[in-house]
Scaffold this active site. Structure first.
Site, mmCIF file in Angstrom:
data_model
loop_
_atom_site.group_PDB
_atom_site.id
_atom_site.type_symbol
_atom_site.label_atom_id
_atom_site.label_comp_id
_atom_site.label_asym_id
_atom_site.label_seq_id
_atom_site.Cartn_x
_atom_site.Cartn_y
_atom_site.Cartn_z
ATOM 1 N N CYS A 85 3.531 5.209 -8.744
ATOM 2 C CA CYS A 85 4.307 4.709 -8.899
ATOM 3 C C CYS A 85 5.361 6.034 -9.613
ATOM 4 O O CYS A 85 4.519 7.270 -9.807
ATOM 5 C CB CYS A 85 5.061 3.936 -8.683
ATOM 6 S SG CYS A 85 6.905 4.313 -7.677
ATOM 7 N N HIS A 203 1.556 0.518 -3.979
ATOM 8 C CA HIS A 203 1.759 -0.253 -5.405
ATOM 9 C C HIS A 203 0.495 -1.607 -5.781
ATOM 10 O O HIS A 203 1.288 -2.656 -5.043
ATOM 11 C CB HIS A 203 3.400 -1.324 -6.163
ATOM 12 C CG HIS A 203 3.942 -0.798 -6.642
ATOM 13 N ND1 HIS A 203 4.451 -1.140 -8.017
ATOM 14 C CD2 HIS A 203 5.532 -0.300 -6.087
ATOM 15 C CE1 HIS A 203 5.610 0.161 -8.060
ATOM 16 N NE2 HIS A 203 6.228 0.680 -6.686
ATOM 17 N N GLU A 205 -0.585 -3.328 -8.035
ATOM 18 C CA GLU A 205 -0.869 -4.582 -8.388
ATOM 19 C C GLU A 205 0.760 -5.360 -7.824
ATOM 20 O O GLU A 205 0.817 -6.722 -8.326
ATOM 21 C CB GLU A 205 0.206 -3.947 -9.689
ATOM 22 C CG GLU A 205 1.754 -4.012 -10.510
ATOM 23 C CD GLU A 205 1.904 -2.892 -9.493
ATOM 24 O OE1 GLU A 205 1.058 -1.659 -9.266
ATOM 25 O OE2 GLU A 205 3.035 -1.906 -9.664
#
Lengths: 226, 83
Positions: A85, A203, A205
């Protein structure tokens, strides 16, 4: 393997990234950008957020901060680097990776789940998946539209440097499934110094903690495992 | 040394989509204005002391190259005037 998760003023996915890395058994530490890159790190993650308030262009200031010179040197020496990002925007602004992530076609901030097709499963970041596999990850960005000269993008595609493209649930790349108008639906690419360097707008994570129910993003973070 | 103002105008390269400009154009049209096209740009006015206008322009160009513009998507133009 200790991964340095670099914090800039305005980073906000830094602690999530550390937690996600630790979940898969990769040691991770937060590193404030002004403190420089510790000598003993063997991986670098550039987390998401809004470094320097996204002033000028998302990632423009952080991409030119002194620690990024150290990150580039480490990348030259083969240290794995992943930008997610805002980290992806920083990666492109610092020339770690080619192209630019700029204003979404919608001109709006978009926060939603997207489907991604794995275009090249032969990289550290995608070896957990199969080529053509469809995974679902969230995006949260206002400047995620991948932009690059047409001929340069064709080179990247010919060299298998596209990691993921935005697609529908069946894995078909369509204009409707492209959330931000990225050229050729590119969601993530590898760096000029080899596929140990990569950036992506979605994303991983945020889909990496078993307690939260889904772990499909872990495969990307496993790129830090040696 | 003379005081100059260098103006750096950063525009999107031809063919690069400008969603903000499109949205602005739509908003103007909603207000009843008729227009064919609209392009947006960023303008930076930089006050600096330099030996000559050329020197001031050169420094402003370096600023554009290194930070103000992103060569992947932008073109830029520098003009200099005495303050």
């Amino acid at each position: 393997m200790t991964v340095a998760v670099i914090q800039f003023g305005g980073s906000n996915c830094d602690r999530d990234s550390v937690q996600a890395l630790e979940e898969i058994g990769v040691e991770a530490e937060l590193v404030w950008h002004e403190d420089g890159l510790p000598e003993d790190v063997d991986g670098v993650m550039l987390p998401g957020g809004f470094s320097y308030g996204d002033y000028l262009r998302a990632g423009a200031m952080a991409g030119r901060s002194p620690i990024m010179e150290e990150v580039k040197t480490a990348a030259e020496d083969g240290t794995p680097v992943l930008g997610v990002c805002n980290g992806a925007q920083i990666g492109c602004e610092s020339s770690l990776t080619p192209g630019a992530f700029t204003t979404n076609e919608s001109a709006r901030f978009q926060c939603e789940h997207v489907y991604l097709r794995v275009e090249n499963a032969d990289t550290p970041w995608t070896r957990a998946y199969d080529e053509g596999e469809v995974i679902e990850l969230p995006i949260a960005h206002g400047e995620g539209r991948y932009e690059i000269a047409d001929d340069r993008l064709e080179e990247l595609e010919a060299d298998d440097r596209v990691l993921f493209t935005y697609c529908d649930a069946d894995g078909t790349v369509t204009p409707e499934a492209n959330p931000n108008g990225s050229k050729h639906a590119v969601a993530g690419i590898t760096g000029d110094r080899g596929d140990h360097v990569a950036v992506m707008m979605p994303h991983p994570e945020r889909v990496a903690l078993a307690d939260l129910g889904h772990t499909q993003g872990q495969g990307v973070l496993e790129g830090f495992e040696t | 040394m003379t005081e100059f103002t260098a103006t750096v105008t950063v525009t999107l390269k031809h063919g690069v989509l400008d969603p903000e400009a499109e949205t602005t154009q739509q908003a103007l049209e909603r207000l009843g204005f008729e227009l064919q096209d609209l392009r947006s740009a960023d303008r930076f006015e930089i006050d600096l002391d330099a030996d000559s206008a050329d020197d001031a322009a050169e420094r402003a160009e370096e600023m554009a190259e290194r930070l103000l513009a992103n060569p992947t998507i932008h073109d830029y133009e520098v003009t200099v005037s005495e303050t």
